[in-house]
Design a protein around this motif. Structure first.
Motif, PDB file in Angstrom:
ATOM      1  N   LYS A  89       0.998  -1.254  -0.274  1.00  0.00           N
ATOM      2  CA  LYS A  89      -0.136   0.308  -0.014  1.00  0.00           C
ATOM      3  C   LYS A  89       0.620   1.182   0.481  1.00  0.00           C
ATOM      4  O   LYS A  89       0.572   2.544  -0.521  1.00  0.00           O
ATOM      5  N   ASN A  90       2.293   0.999   0.857  1.00  0.00           N
ATOM      6  CA  ASN A  90       3.299   2.547   0.433  1.00  0.00           C
ATOM      7  C   ASN A  90       4.141   2.271  -1.002  1.00  0.00           C
ATOM      8  O   ASN A  90       4.597   3.074  -0.958  1.00  0.00           O
ATOM      9  N   SER A  92       5.696   0.446  -2.288  1.00  0.00           N
ATOM     10  CA  SER A  92       7.215   0.110  -2.494  1.00  0.00           C
ATOM     11  C   SER A  92       7.343  -1.849  -3.633  1.00  0.00           C
ATOM     12  O   SER A  92       5.869  -2.343  -3.783  1.00  0.00           O
TER      13      SER A  92
END
Length: 210
Positions: A89-90, A92
């Motif tokens: 979700k970030n 990455s």
């Protein structure tokens, strides 16, 4: 001994020396322009899911690490190479594959770069699509050249009725010829039965100078 076994080991690029020395599981490095994907890729032939929830140091980490399917090989160059990564979700790891849902991004970002200890290999993307969670090596084999047309046919049919699935029309894949296919696979949020696939064929490679 074979002629290959008598050859000296390939040179290691200076930027990878420490990584190779510390991590015997290091298989290569992957970079894709236009995304944040710029990571090491690990391989554990005896425990394929080892890096699913571990970092490159082998420490417990729910984010995991990019890792290869144990039945495929970058060094020996099996014809079917599969790399897995979490869709974070970030943004990455393989979250960047979601960029290929956009047709314009897909059209303008077609190259994947894989760096191993002795060469840089460029793969040209021909598909980005949602797919089933079928285990690809079992259904289509590791010697992918023999069944790549079946894989492409199934991939196109699976994503035919949904937006965000893109296929190139400038790559002709002939199953009678030796073709190295790179498949990047990540999960689809909230859809355990699906994976998001970015698939590419080997375009060119550059050996490092010794």
């Amino acid at each position: 001994q074979t002629e290959r076994e008598n050859e000296p080991p390939p040179p290691v690029l200076p930027e990878y020396e420490a990584l190779v020395a510390q991590h015997s599981d290091f298989a290569g490095w992957i970079t894709i322009d236009g995304t944040k994907i710029d990571y090491p890729v690990m391989l554990t032939p005896n425990d394929g899911d080892y890096y699913l929830k571990r970092n490159v140091n082998g420490e417990d980490d729910i984010n995991g690490t990019l890792f290869m399917d144990p039945r495929t090989d970058l060094v020996q160059r099996s014809t079917n190479i599969i790399i897995y990564g979490h869709n974070m979700k970030n943004g990455s790891y393989f979250a960047g594959l979601n960029n290929f849902e956009d047709a314009e991004f897909f059209a303008n970002n077609r190259e994947i770069y894989i760096y191993t200890t002795d060469r840089k290999t460029t793969y040209k993307i021909f598909a980005a699509s949602k797919f089933s969670d079928v285990y690809i090596p079992d259904k289509y084999g590791v010697a992918f050249a023999a069944s790549i047309n079946n894989f492409v046919k199934d991939l196109k049919e699976y994503g035919a009725d949904e937006d965000g699935n893109n296929f190139a029309d400038d790559i002709e894949i002939d199953s009678d010829e030796f073709t190295i296919v790179l498949v990047l696979s990540t999960c689809v949020s909230g859809q355990e039965e699906n994976r998001y696939i970015v698939a590419a064929v080997k375009d060119r490679e550059e050996l490092y100078e010794k």
